[in-house]
Design a protein around this motif. Structure first.
Motif, mmCIF file in Angstrom:
data_model
loop_
_atom_site.group_PDB
_atom_site.id
_atom_site.type_symbol
_atom_site.label_atom_id
_atom_site.label_comp_id
_atom_site.label_asym_id
_atom_site.label_seq_id
_atom_site.Cartn_x
_atom_site.Cartn_y
_atom_site.Cartn_z
ATOM 1 N N THR A 1 15.511 -4.264 -57.589
ATOM 2 C CA THR A 1 15.735 -2.824 -57.557
ATOM 3 C C THR A 1 16.776 -2.442 -58.599
ATOM 4 O O THR A 1 17.812 -3.076 -58.712
ATOM 5 N N ALA B 1 18.052 12.952 -54.949
ATOM 6 C CA ALA B 1 18.211 12.225 -53.680
ATOM 7 C C ALA B 1 17.458 10.894 -53.734
ATOM 8 O O ALA B 1 17.894 9.903 -53.155
ATOM 9 N N ARG B 2 16.333 10.872 -54.418
ATOM 10 C CA ARG B 2 15.568 9.624 -54.568
ATOM 11 C C ARG B 2 16.397 8.575 -55.293
ATOM 12 O O ARG B 2 16.386 7.399 -54.926
ATOM 13 N N GLN B 3 17.154 8.983 -56.275
ATOM 14 C CA GLN B 3 18.008 8.049 -57.005
ATOM 15 C C GLN B 3 19.085 7.484 -56.074
ATOM 16 O O GLN B 3 19.415 6.303 -56.144
ATOM 17 N N GLU B 4 19.631 8.322 -55.197
ATOM 18 C CA GLU B 4 20.645 7.860 -54.253
ATOM 19 C C GLU B 4 20.060 6.798 -53.315
ATOM 20 O O GLU B 4 20.690 5.782 -53.039
ATOM 21 N N SER B 5 18.861 7.021 -52.846
ATOM 22 C CA SER B 5 18.191 6.063 -51.968
ATOM 23 C C SER B 5 17.965 4.729 -52.690
ATOM 24 O O SER B 5 18.168 3.655 -52.116
ATOM 25 N N THR B 6 17.567 4.791 -53.951
ATOM 26 C CA THR B 6 17.375 3.580 -54.746
ATOM 27 C C THR B 6 18.689 2.833 -54.917
ATOM 28 O O THR B 6 18.740 1.606 -54.810
ATOM 29 N N VAL C 1 21.295 2.848 -52.892
ATOM 30 C CA VAL C 1 21.656 2.217 -51.614
ATOM 31 C C VAL C 1 20.854 0.938 -51.411
ATOM 32 O O VAL C 1 21.401 -0.097 -51.010
ATOM 33 N N THR C 2 19.566 0.978 -51.714
ATOM 34 C CA THR C 2 18.730 -0.221 -51.592
ATOM 35 C C THR C 2 19.245 -1.328 -52.511
ATOM 36 O O THR C 2 19.376 -2.483 -52.099
#
Length: 166
Positions: free
Chosen positions: A103, A131-136, A138-139
């Motif tokens: 990731t 927000a999608r970038q933030e989720s990435t 965190v992963t």
């Protein structure tokens, strides 16, 4: 946060290759102490001429064993999100025995940054990821933590397996 600029590393100036671990200069020993104390890394890199900036490659090349058996993730940024820089960095990390997670976060200049004056090349802009970038992110951080913990026995001389002899 480790800013390589704070270490004042010149263009690689050690008289002996890093694999020998005999560092002649105080700046290298200070850099080695910092990197040696960490278990994992998030490399944040722009893309220059389809690769990583010379300062980052130089900082990596100063050391060898201090990088071993640690985990890393990557945040690339640039016109195309720094994808090519990250791909080059993955090859470099393999050579210094860093396990890199799959990731990665890519930040494109035209979609993930806002600029006061888009025509001013000195305007650094403000990073405004979705927000999608933030989720990435965190992963990726979760993966780095898990891999760093899994690799810990290899970093501990008392539990590391003996190398196979030929």
């Amino acid at each position: 946060m480790v800013d390589i600029a704070a270490y004042g590393l010149p263009l690689l100036d050690e008289p002996v290759p890093a694999a020998f671990g005999r560092y002649a200069h105080a700046h290298t020993r200070r850099w080695a102490q910092t990197i040696g104390a960490l278990d994992g890394f998030v490399f944040v890199t722009p893309e220059y001429n389809r690769s990583v900036p010379a300062a980052l490659k130089n900082a990596i090349d100063f050391l060898y064993a201090e990088w071993h058996h640690k985990a890393a993730g990557f945040v690339g940024y640039g016109v195309h999100g720094g994808l090519r820089a990250v791909e080059h960095l993955r090859h470099v990390m393999a050579e210094v025995k860093i396990a890199d997670v799959q990731t990665q976060l890519v930040l494109a200049m035209f979609t993930d940054f806002t600029f006061t004056d888009p025509t001013d090349p000195t305007d650094p802009g403000t990073c405004t990821p979705s927000a999608r970038q933030e989720s990435t992110l965190v992963t990726m951080l979760d993966e780095i933590i898990a891999w760093s913990q899994a690799l810990k026995p290899l970093r501990d001389p008392s539990t590391a397996p003996e190398p196979l002899s030929a």
